[in-house]
Design an enzyme around this catalytic site. Structure first.
Site, short mmCIF file in Angstrom:
data_model
loop_
_atom_site.label_atom_id
_atom_site.label_comp_id
_atom_site.label_asym_id
_atom_site.label_seq_id
_atom_site.Cartn_x
_atom_site.Cartn_y
_atom_site.Cartn_z
N LYS A 16 0.85 -1.19 0.00
CA LYS A 16 0.00 0.00 0.00
C LYS A 16 0.89 1.25 0.00
CE LYS A 16 -3.84 -2.80 1.49
NZ LYS A 16 -4.65 -3.36 2.57
N THR A 76 6.09 -21.94 0.92
CA THR A 76 5.73 -21.15 -0.25
C THR A 76 6.98 -20.45 -0.78
OG1 THR A 76 4.07 -19.60 -1.11
CG2 THR A 76 5.11 -19.00 0.96
N THR A 77 7.00 -20.22 -2.07
CA THR A 77 8.17 -19.61 -2.70
C THR A 77 8.38 -18.19 -2.20
OG1 THR A 77 7.85 -20.99 -4.64
CG2 THR A 77 9.12 -18.98 -4.96
C1 LIG Z 1 -4.94 -4.81 2.79
C2 LIG Z 1 -4.87 -5.20 4.24
C3 LIG Z 1 -4.11 -6.29 4.64
C4 LIG Z 1 -3.49 -7.23 3.66
O1 LIG Z 1 -2.36 -6.69 3.07
P1 LIG Z 1 -1.96 -7.19 1.59
O2 LIG Z 1 -0.52 -6.91 1.51
O3 LIG Z 1 -2.81 -6.44 0.64
O4 LIG Z 1 -2.25 -8.67 1.54
C5 LIG Z 1 -3.94 -6.53 5.99
N1 LIG Z 1 -4.54 -5.74 6.93
C6 LIG Z 1 -5.32 -4.70 6.57
C7 LIG Z 1 -5.94 -3.87 7.63
C8 LIG Z 1 -5.52 -4.41 5.22
O5 LIG Z 1 -6.34 -3.42 4.87
#
Ligand SMILES: *Cc1c(COP(=O)(O)O)cnc(C)c1O
Length: 426
Positions: free
Chosen positions: A248, A277-278
């Site tokens: 994000k 997992t890889t």
């Molecule tokens: C998006 C999200 C995740 C998962 O993260 P990803 O890297 O997208 O798998 C975990 N916790 C919260 C609060 C999220 O919004």
């Protein structure tokens, strides 16, 4: 047996509840964030502005980050070559984990293939290793944390969202001798509200509990070096396990935990989601590290994101739109009805070339359907003016509620009867 019919019926029931999800076919344009090409069903392309990306700082298109990925792929190739155990641990991954441990001032860090996997693996493994553990979990925790709690098979106690008094009650009612794990988020992604981290840490100390925080919606964006809300509030050392995503604010992909060496080593050694997992590819690790290191020293992105969020909130509120008040970069505009929310989103795309995906149940409670807007440092003032104009026009055309009081039934006002609410946000 009509197998096909069973699957179709399952999906039809989602359609009937207005919960059927349609994905927009988008092609982002590197260097022109937040612009993208949208293709309709006939494959006709047109340029639109994305207003709901979780690439919160536009780091997914940052020159330094792209260069790190390209350069590393050129030198090391693309795949990792196996699990961490079988030839998958690569130099950029080792460096990434060091960078993360340093970011959170912890002894170690462990990288997973996603934030989802890191939550599921870490929470379930840590809880399973603590004999007869009780997990205290915030009511609005993300689906991946709920999955971790379930997977552990340990007893759980759900406390009302951000309700320290309720958490205290539950802790006090639990045998003092049992190990305890408190799981919560810093920034909750749908309401954009922030947890009372200090008060929760105080309780953890008083009752001898471990603390686990999900800083997915804060890393890169808050704190002097982008360490999250816990860094901003000077509380990182009081949290036992900090979890984050590389996908994000950092704009790439992958998830992680940072903690003391013993916890990291135990999760590394026991979590099947980590072992079998890889590993992440070296180029991806190098890109993520470049992003983290950039944000450790640069304040520009964080400052601009906060500025644009403030401007957007002020402009929309001023235009009489029902903006939910938040202390963060997340700007929810309440609609309060699934069909209307979808209609608003469709109109924005069709008439105004603006993409904001509708947020409906089960991501948020019924009656609190909304548009969730995420301004970034790269949304210009002109784009904000255009968004206000578009939203006002859509609100008028669909006769949507304008008073925040009508629509903004915040999740925190839910009663205990809703405690089992599934949260599939993200
Ligand atoms: C998006 C999200 C995740 C998962 O993260 P990803 O890297 O997208 O798998 C975990 N916790 C919260 C609060 C999220 O919004």
């Amino acid at each position: 047996m009509d197998y096909r019919g069973i699957f179709e019926d399952a999906v039809d029931s989602l359609r009937a509840e207005k919960r059927y999800r349609v994905f927009a076919d988008l092609e982002r344009i590197a260097g022109r964030f937040p612009k993208a090409l949208f293709r309709d069903e006939a494959d006709n392309a047109r340029e639109i502005t994305i207003w709901c990306s979780n690439d919160y700082l536009g780091m997914g298109q940052h020159q330094t980050v792209i260069a790190a990925m390209q350069e590393t792929a050129g030198r090391l190739g693309v795949g990792a070559g196996g699990t961490r155990n079988i030839s998958g641990t690569n130099r950029p991954l080792v460096e990434l984990e060091r960078s993360l441990a340093d970011l959170h001032r912890k002894e170690g860090a462990l990288v997973f293939t996603s934030g989802f996997v890191s939550n599921e693996a870490a929470i379930s493994t840590i809880a399973r290793l603590l004999p007869d553990c009780v997990i205290f979990s915030d009511q609005l925790n993300h689906a991946s944390m709920i999955q971790g709690v379930r997977q552990s098979g340990m007893q759980k106690q759900i406390f009302r969202h951000n309700d320290v008094a309720h958490l205290r009650e539950l802790l006090a009612a639990t045998d003092r001798k049992r190990p305890k794990l408190i799981c919560f988020e810093s920034v909750y992604s749908m309401d954009g509200d922030v947890a009372p981290i200090k008060a929760i840490c105080d309780l953890a100390e008083e009752f001898g509990a471990l603390t686990y925080i999900d800083e997915v919606h804060a890393v890169g964006m808050y704190g002097e070096r982008g360490g999250g809300i816990a860094e901003r509030d000077g509380l990182m050392d009081r949290i036992d396990i900090i979890e984050g995503t590389l996908a994000k604010g950092f704009g790439v992909m992958g998830g992680y935990i940072a903690a003391n060496k013993s916890i990291i080593d135990a999760v590394r050694s026991y979590a099947p989601e980590f072992i079998f997992t890889t590993a992440l590819p070296p180029a991806l690790c190098a890109a993520a590290r470049a992003s983290i290191e950039h944000l450790k020293t640069s304040q520009t992105e964080r400052a601009m994101q906060q500025r644009q969020a403030r401007l957007l909130k002020a402009m929309l509120t001023d235009a009489g739109l029902p903006v939910m008040e938040t202390d963060t970069h997340i700007v929810p505009v309440m609609v309060g009805d699934a069909r209307q929310c979808k209609a608003a989103s469709d109109l924005l795309l069709e008439k105004h070339n603006i993409y904001i995906q509708p947020i409906n149940y089960p991501t948020v409670p019924k009656g609190t359907e909304r548009l969730r807007i995420t301004p970034t440092p790269l949304h210009s003032d002109e784009m904000i003016f255009a968004l206000r104009h578009a939203l006002v026009s859509v609100w008028t055309r669909l006769e949507l509620p304008r008073e925040p009081a009508d629509a903004a039934i915040t999740a925190s006002k839910l009663t205990s009867g809703d405690l089992t609410l599934p949260n599939f946000g993200g």
